[in-house]
Design a protein around this motif. Sequence first.
Motif, PDB file in Angstrom:
ATOM      1  N   GLN A  64       0.991  -1.123   0.016  1.00 50.35           N
ATOM      2  CA  GLN A  64      -0.120   0.101  -0.006  1.00 50.35           C
ATOM      3  C   GLN A  64       0.890   1.172  -0.160  1.00 50.35           C
ATOM      4  O   GLN A  64       1.325   1.529   0.960  1.00 50.35           O
ATOM      5  N   MET A  65       1.133   1.843  -1.246  1.00 51.54           N
ATOM      6  CA  MET A  65       2.344   2.712  -1.659  1.00 51.54           C
ATOM      7  C   MET A  65       2.144   3.847  -0.544  1.00 51.54           C
ATOM      8  O   MET A  65       3.321   4.195   0.055  1.00 51.54           O
ATOM      9  N   TRP A  66       1.038   4.370  -0.319  1.00 50.59           N
ATOM     10  CA  TRP A  66       0.877   5.786   0.796  1.00 50.59           C
ATOM     11  C   TRP A  66       0.485   5.353   2.206  1.00 50.59           C
ATOM     12  O   TRP A  66       0.134   6.242   2.657  1.00 50.59           O
ATOM     13  N   LYS A  67       0.641   3.882   2.477  1.00 51.75           N
ATOM     14  CA  LYS A  67       0.436   3.902   3.932  1.00 51.75           C
ATOM     15  C   LYS A  67       1.341   3.412   4.703  1.00 51.75           C
ATOM     16  O   LYS A  67       2.044   2.362   4.098  1.00 51.75           O
ATOM     17  N   PHE A  68       1.935   4.033   5.582  1.00 47.80           N
ATOM     18  CA  PHE A  68       3.057   3.596   6.518  1.00 47.80           C
ATOM     19  C   PHE A  68       2.858   3.061   7.636  1.00 47.80           C
ATOM     20  O   PHE A  68       1.907   3.558   8.234  1.00 47.80           O
ATOM     21  N   PRO A  69       3.897   2.363   8.131  1.00 43.38           N
ATOM     22  CA  PRO A  69       3.706   2.028   9.600  1.00 43.38           C
ATOM     23  C   PRO A  69       3.254   3.301  10.534  1.00 43.38           C
ATOM     24  O   PRO A  69       4.215   4.039  10.312  1.00 43.38           O
ATOM     25  N   PRO A  70       2.389   3.197  11.545  1.00 41.47           N
ATOM     26  CA  PRO A  70       2.536   4.473  12.159  1.00 41.47           C
ATOM     27  C   PRO A  70       3.813   4.773  13.083  1.00 41.47           C
ATOM     28  O   PRO A  70       3.872   5.865  13.814  1.00 41.47           O
ATOM     29  N   VAL A  71       4.431   3.493  13.605  1.00 46.59           N
ATOM     30  CA  VAL A  71       5.449   3.771  14.462  1.00 46.59           C
ATOM     31  C   VAL A  71       6.721   2.991  13.962  1.00 46.59           C
ATOM     32  O   VAL A  71       6.370   2.094  13.108  1.00 46.59           O
ATOM     33  N   SER A  72       7.866   3.169  14.411  1.00 45.73           N
ATOM     34  CA  SER A  72       9.291   2.250  14.174  1.00 45.73           C
ATOM     35  C   SER A  72       9.018   0.880  14.591  1.00 45.73           C
ATOM     36  O   SER A  72       8.284   0.461  15.272  1.00 45.73           O
ATOM     37  N   SER A 124       4.482  -3.393   3.900  1.00 47.55           N
ATOM     38  CA  SER A 124       5.087  -1.908   3.846  1.00 47.55           C
ATOM     39  C   SER A 124       6.263  -1.762   3.134  1.00 47.55           C
ATOM     40  O   SER A 124       7.151  -2.547   2.950  1.00 47.55           O
ATOM     41  N   ARG A 125       6.662  -0.254   2.738  1.00 52.59           N
ATOM     42  CA  ARG A 125       7.617  -0.155   2.269  1.00 52.59           C
ATOM     43  C   ARG A 125       8.849   0.267   3.243  1.00 52.59           C
ATOM     44  O   ARG A 125      10.225   0.240   2.766  1.00 52.59           O
ATOM     45  N   ALA A 126       8.439   0.250   4.380  1.00 54.60           N
ATOM     46  CA  ALA A 126       9.521   0.505   5.521  1.00 54.60           C
ATOM     47  C   ALA A 126       9.733  -0.904   6.501  1.00 54.60           C
ATOM     48  O   ALA A 126       8.558  -1.611   6.482  1.00 54.60           O
ATOM     49  N   PHE A 127      10.850  -1.290   6.743  1.00 56.30           N
ATOM     50  CA  PHE A 127      11.198  -2.398   7.377  1.00 56.30           C
ATOM     51  C   PHE A 127      11.176  -3.805   6.959  1.00 56.30           C
ATOM     52  O   PHE A 127      10.216  -3.792   5.956  1.00 56.30           O
ATOM     53  N   GLU A 128      11.774  -4.675   7.584  1.00 58.09           N
ATOM     54  CA  GLU A 128      11.984  -5.789   6.921  1.00 58.09           C
ATOM     55  C   GLU A 128      10.489  -6.938   7.220  1.00 58.09           C
ATOM     56  O   GLU A 128       9.578  -6.313   8.352  1.00 58.09           O
ATOM     57  N   TYR A 129      10.282  -7.764   6.549  1.00 52.95           N
ATOM     58  CA  TYR A 129       8.928  -8.783   6.564  1.00 52.95           C
ATOM     59  C   TYR A 129       9.507  -9.475   7.617  1.00 52.95           C
ATOM     60  O   TYR A 129      10.705 -10.074   7.947  1.00 52.95           O
TER      61      TYR A 129
END
Lengths: 635, 197
Positions: free
Chosen positions: A328-336, A346-351
Amino acid sequence: MDKLLTTSGGRQQLLLGNEAIVRGALEAGVAFVTCYPGTPSSEVPDTFYRLRKQNPGATRYYFEYSTNEKVALECAAGAAVAGLRTMCTMKHVGVNVAADPLMTLAYVGVNAGMVILTADDPSLFSSQNEQDNRYYARLSGLPLLEPVGPAELKEVTKYAFSLSEELGLPVLMRTTTRVNHAREPVPFQRLPKTKTQGKFEKAPFQYVTVPAVSRNLHLKLLAAQKQALAISEKSDLNKIFGSGKLGVITSGVSVNYVLDAVDDLGAKKKIKVLKLGFSWPLPEKKIARFLKSVDKVLVVEEGEPIVEEAVNAIANRCGAKCDIGGKQMWKFPPVSVDVERPKFLSRAFEYNPRMVREVMAKYFGLKQQAPRPVSLKGIPDLPGRPPNLCAGCPHRATFYAVKEVVGPDAIHPTDIGCYTLGLLPPISMADFLICMGSSVSSSGGLSFATGKKTVSFIGDSTFFHSGLTGLVNAVHNNHDFTLVILDNGTTAMTGHQPNPGVDTEALGDPTTHIDIEQVVRGLGVQHVTTIKPFKVRSAMAAIQKAVDFKGVSVIISQELCPLYARRVAPKTKRPFAVNPNKCKGHLDCIQKVACPAMFLDDQGKAQINPLQCIGCALCAQICPENAILPVKAKA
Amino acid sequence: MKTMRIVNVAVGGQGNLLASNLLGQAALDSGVPVVVSEIHGMAQRGGVVESAIILGGARSPVVADGEADIIVSFEPVETMRILNKANRDTLVLTNTRPLPPFTVAIGAAPYPDTTEALKVVGRKVGKLIAFDGQDLAEQAENPLSLNMVMLGALFATGELAVPVKSIKKMIRQNTKKRFVPSNIKAFDLGYKAALAA
């Protein structure tokens, strides 16, 4: 003899991913290896270095720790164009440093197999960013291979050399931390004879990239890419597993998570998986056939939606009607990820296997049963366990002396190494960091813009890597700051690799030592002082003079890394202890320097653990009561 | 073969990576499919070191939240910190001897009452085996052999497809010669302690 040098084939050995890369290169007869170390790639060069040093008779390849990744790649390019099989290894951000030669080496090409390792770090276990280096394959036009685990790493490394020769291009091999640092059984094949003598035939109109030459070379590169595309279409690395009307397209370490999920969901006959191991150029026709054969397809790739966007474009072109799911291109995790792992692609962080399985089950409407994590209710608050500078680390003494001189208001650009840990309280002496060498160059901007006292920190290896040109710039343009070069005689953070400043005699390496003070003077710095950081008073006096100097001044703080010193020289100093009769409980020792050998006892008084103390005497010099003294030698 | 997901957690310097590697070698030696994964990096700087050993044929080199079959923890606070990997059937083996982090040593944070907290852990998971492993390492006359103690305890659970003789063979082959007798002794003490617990 080391197991990695076994000449015969047939046996399996449990190898770390990075050792498997070395074995693969050896099985390909690699003759020339360059690198700059960096997590998660470091065990590749460290293994090459160790094997060469311990088995000079049984290893035929040349190996060097280069000063930086750009240098490493250019050096390797020279050997490859002269016909030697070469390997060049670095972490993902290292490719940024090497990007300049990379782009044009792609035009020139190579005359023997050349493999460039980029080790990416999703979730930033040990890096300043989590950039997705698969983009470099698209940017440079070089083929990209993405092995999924140690056994495949060995095979793919070996294959990459022959692919490189078939195309006349360097080949990029991209790994991620979980692939580099996995261990599994790896089957060995024979080691071949290594060709170590190259030959260079002059052809300036192929190798000298003036515009008229490069116009032709660009076309040559495009033709080679087309050839690479044809190979990718037929490659076994782009392989289909299972069958069914549901599909997953995946690459990298996610392949493992997807295949495990298919097993766990009992869906081998429902879901088929296209694993992309030769992931640039993408096998368009194979992907198109795959898309046309399924009703729904999910793209599972860590990082950016690179394959996903290509799959959408291919579906458009070939008229495939299947539904395509993915990030989901423009949905980011809310926290680290330190707080909570993302629950979607997510585009951030490993799976991880659970998240991938849950996403697949939901997308395909399949039932899944997974045990729930236990509730953490009733578990007390836990004290953090952050990493800390070691007991007896000289950086701690340097930080202390600088802070005593300039106070808490000075600005401290810092750099990449153990001393970045100066970020944490109570030291709190790291204010700005973006990349290797940025301490030196950013100091000019910060001091000009703020008019504040600026004292920056850089390690010896990082100074050679990226500090030199920044320092020349600062001197030439009359910047005003003090640079502290923390010379601990090794590249401590990444595992004590040598650098140009190390004592080569102590190491027994046939390399040449370069004196940092001479270099700094040679670059035109007018105020240069070398200090011994554990002589606190004289160090502070020298620092005072350096910060009073108008212009660029350099302090070289020289003291061996204690972990490294333990290896090259035996421990001689006695530990220290607090004399309880003299201690009045100021606690400066604990509050100002945070040495892990110190602790508070039940009465709230400072104590020293004699097993951890290495006798650096920093705390003894800080104590206002002179209550800290060496432990008396046993009679 | 049933997949068995084991997570090892320790403080840098406690020998977690050696223990994981030995278990991986023993699995290979006895023909059990194995993947091991490690997070390196800041280990020497007093941080937490986590590794995973997956036996039985799964490909993923990591263990997700709630999916550990066994957790082996070398330090009680780290047992609490890793608990998100556990589910209600997980078997947790833990050393009870605290190794206070630096934040505690300098008075910046309290160290919790781990005896009480481990009781809470015991009620949440399938089974908790808690004992002073460091004491056993000292009995083996090798304070650095806590990793062998914990390996012994892990083998005593009888949950592994890898036989004891394979792991002992790997300890003999792959640890420093002068430490082999104390390492084997530490392994045996850990084995007995877990059986008795």
